[in-house]
Design a protein around this motif. Structure first.
Motif, PDB file in Angstrom:
ATOM      1  N   TYR A   1      48.478 -34.018  15.123  1.00 13.50           N
ATOM      2  CA  TYR A   1      49.364 -34.820  14.280  1.00 13.50           C
ATOM      3  C   TYR A   1      50.628 -35.211  15.044  1.00 13.50           C
ATOM      4  O   TYR A   1      51.108 -36.356  14.924  1.00 13.50           O
ATOM      5  CB  TYR A   1      49.721 -34.046  13.017  1.00 13.50           C
ATOM      6  CG  TYR A   1      50.626 -34.804  12.073  1.00 13.50           C
ATOM      7  CD1 TYR A   1      50.197 -35.968  11.461  1.00 13.50           C
ATOM      8  CD2 TYR A   1      51.911 -34.350  11.808  1.00 13.50           C
ATOM      9  CE1 TYR A   1      51.020 -36.675  10.595  1.00 13.50           C
ATOM     10  CE2 TYR A   1      52.749 -35.049  10.949  1.00 13.50           C
ATOM     11  CZ  TYR A   1      52.298 -36.208  10.336  1.00 13.50           C
ATOM     12  OH  TYR A   1      53.126 -36.905   9.492  1.00 13.50           O
TER      13      TYR A   1
ATOM     14  N   ALA B   1      44.903 -35.613   9.990  1.00 11.79           N
ATOM     15  CA  ALA B   1      45.530 -34.523  10.745  1.00 11.79           C
ATOM     16  C   ALA B   1      46.542 -33.768   9.892  1.00 11.79           C
ATOM     17  O   ALA B   1      46.647 -32.542   9.981  1.00 11.79           O
ATOM     18  CB  ALA B   1      46.209 -35.081  11.993  1.00 11.79           C
ATOM     19  N   ARG B   2      47.279 -34.496   9.059  1.00 15.86           N
ATOM     20  CA  ARG B   2      48.306 -33.858   8.229  1.00 15.86           C
ATOM     21  C   ARG B   2      47.691 -32.965   7.165  1.00 15.86           C
ATOM     22  O   ARG B   2      48.249 -31.924   6.814  1.00 15.86           O
ATOM     23  CB  ARG B   2      49.194 -34.923   7.599  1.00 15.86           C
ATOM     24  CG  ARG B   2      50.347 -34.352   6.780  1.00 15.86           C
ATOM     25  CD  ARG B   2      51.372 -35.400   6.382  1.00 15.86           C
ATOM     26  NE  ARG B   2      50.733 -36.554   5.732  1.00 15.86           N
ATOM     27  CZ  ARG B   2      50.725 -37.773   6.243  1.00 15.86           C
ATOM     28  NH1 ARG B   2      51.298 -38.018   7.411  1.00 15.86           N
ATOM     29  NH2 ARG B   2      50.134 -38.776   5.590  1.00 15.86           N
TER      30      ARG B   2
ATOM     31  N   LYS C   1      46.302 -40.148  10.831  1.00 16.04           N
ATOM     32  CA  LYS C   1      47.480 -39.301  10.591  1.00 16.04           C
ATOM     33  C   LYS C   1      47.298 -38.464   9.331  1.00 16.04           C
ATOM     34  O   LYS C   1      47.637 -37.275   9.310  1.00 16.04           O
ATOM     35  CB  LYS C   1      48.732 -40.172  10.476  1.00 16.04           C
ATOM     36  CG  LYS C   1      49.178 -40.809  11.775  1.00 16.04           C
ATOM     37  CD  LYS C   1      50.434 -41.638  11.563  1.00 16.04           C
ATOM     38  CE  LYS C   1      50.882 -42.292  12.862  1.00 16.04           C
ATOM     39  NZ  LYS C   1      52.092 -43.134  12.669  1.00 16.04           N
TER      40      LYS C   1
END
Length: 227
Positions: free
Chosen positions: A98, A86-87, A83
């Motif tokens: 995300y 992706a963020r 996460k």
């Protein structure tokens, strides 16, 4: 040898100066008002094109490498790491992934729908400003054709005033008509080339979003099976 090089450079400068002078003269001969409108349409259109090209270039990443890194993190059970990856990555591909990771506990259909909906949002952002580019592509030749009509009207007014038809009488109006049309068409061609390049980049990013979403769903399924 040195003298020959200097002469060639001088000729190059003269040629470039001559071209600049020719363009300036034609701009004036084509009626400064209409030519200024065509030039304004070209400049504004190019401004939107450059903004889109910069935005799309910054949005591009190595999608396959990115999804591979997410798959590696998920295979290790590091969901939060995936996460965070992706963020912290820019671009629509990372944003769509995300969204999928945020809903990875939900059924696969729900994850797919969520990613598809967010991909549509990202696509709208990618296409932002494209409508203005298409508008200026249409306006530039239209202004040129308007100058053509005005030039023809000028030619007929000259004929009416002189009571005679001769090349000298109609030359001014015909010159305005032809020059404005040429510049309008050239401006539209330039903007169309940039627009097609922008659409190509958008299509490539859209394909990357779709491919990455499918790969991520497969990675999520493998993670679930391990659990």
């Amino acid at each position: 040898m040195t003298i020959s090089i200097l002469l060639l450079q001088a000729e190059g400068v003269a040629e470039s100066t001559g071209l600049h002078q020719i363009l300036r003269d034609k701009f004036v001969e084509g009626n400064a008002f209409f030519m200024s409108l065509v030039a304004l349409a070209l400049v504004l259109g190019l401004a939107f094109c450059i903004e889109r090209i910069i935005y799309l270039s910054l949005a591009e990443i190595n999608a396959r490498k990115f999804v591979g890194e997410l798959d590696t993190l998920l295979s290790k059970g590091d969901v939060e790491g995936a996460k965070e990856k992706a963020r912290s990555t820019v671009g629509p591909v990372a944003s769509v992934c995300y969204q999928g990771l945020l809903r990875m506990r939900e059924p696969a259909d729900a994850i797919e729908r969520s990613m598809e909906s967010y991909a549509n949002v990202q696509l709208a952002l990618l296409e932002k400003g494209s409508a203005w580019i298409k508008l200026f592509i249409a306006i530039a030749p239209s202004l040129g054709f308007l100058g053509t009509v005005i030039g023809m009207v000028m030619a007929f007014e000259n004929i009416e005033g002189a009571g005679d038809i001769s090349p000298t009488i109609v030359a001014e109006g015909m010159k305005v008509a032809l020059i404005t049309t040429i510049f309008g068409i050239i401006s539209a061609i330039i903007l169309q080339l940039f627009y097609n390049y922008i659409i190509t980049k958008i299509d490539r990013l859209t394909a990357q979003m779709e491919e990455s979403a499918i790969s991520l769903i497969d990675s999520i399924e493998k993670y679930r099976n391990k659990e």
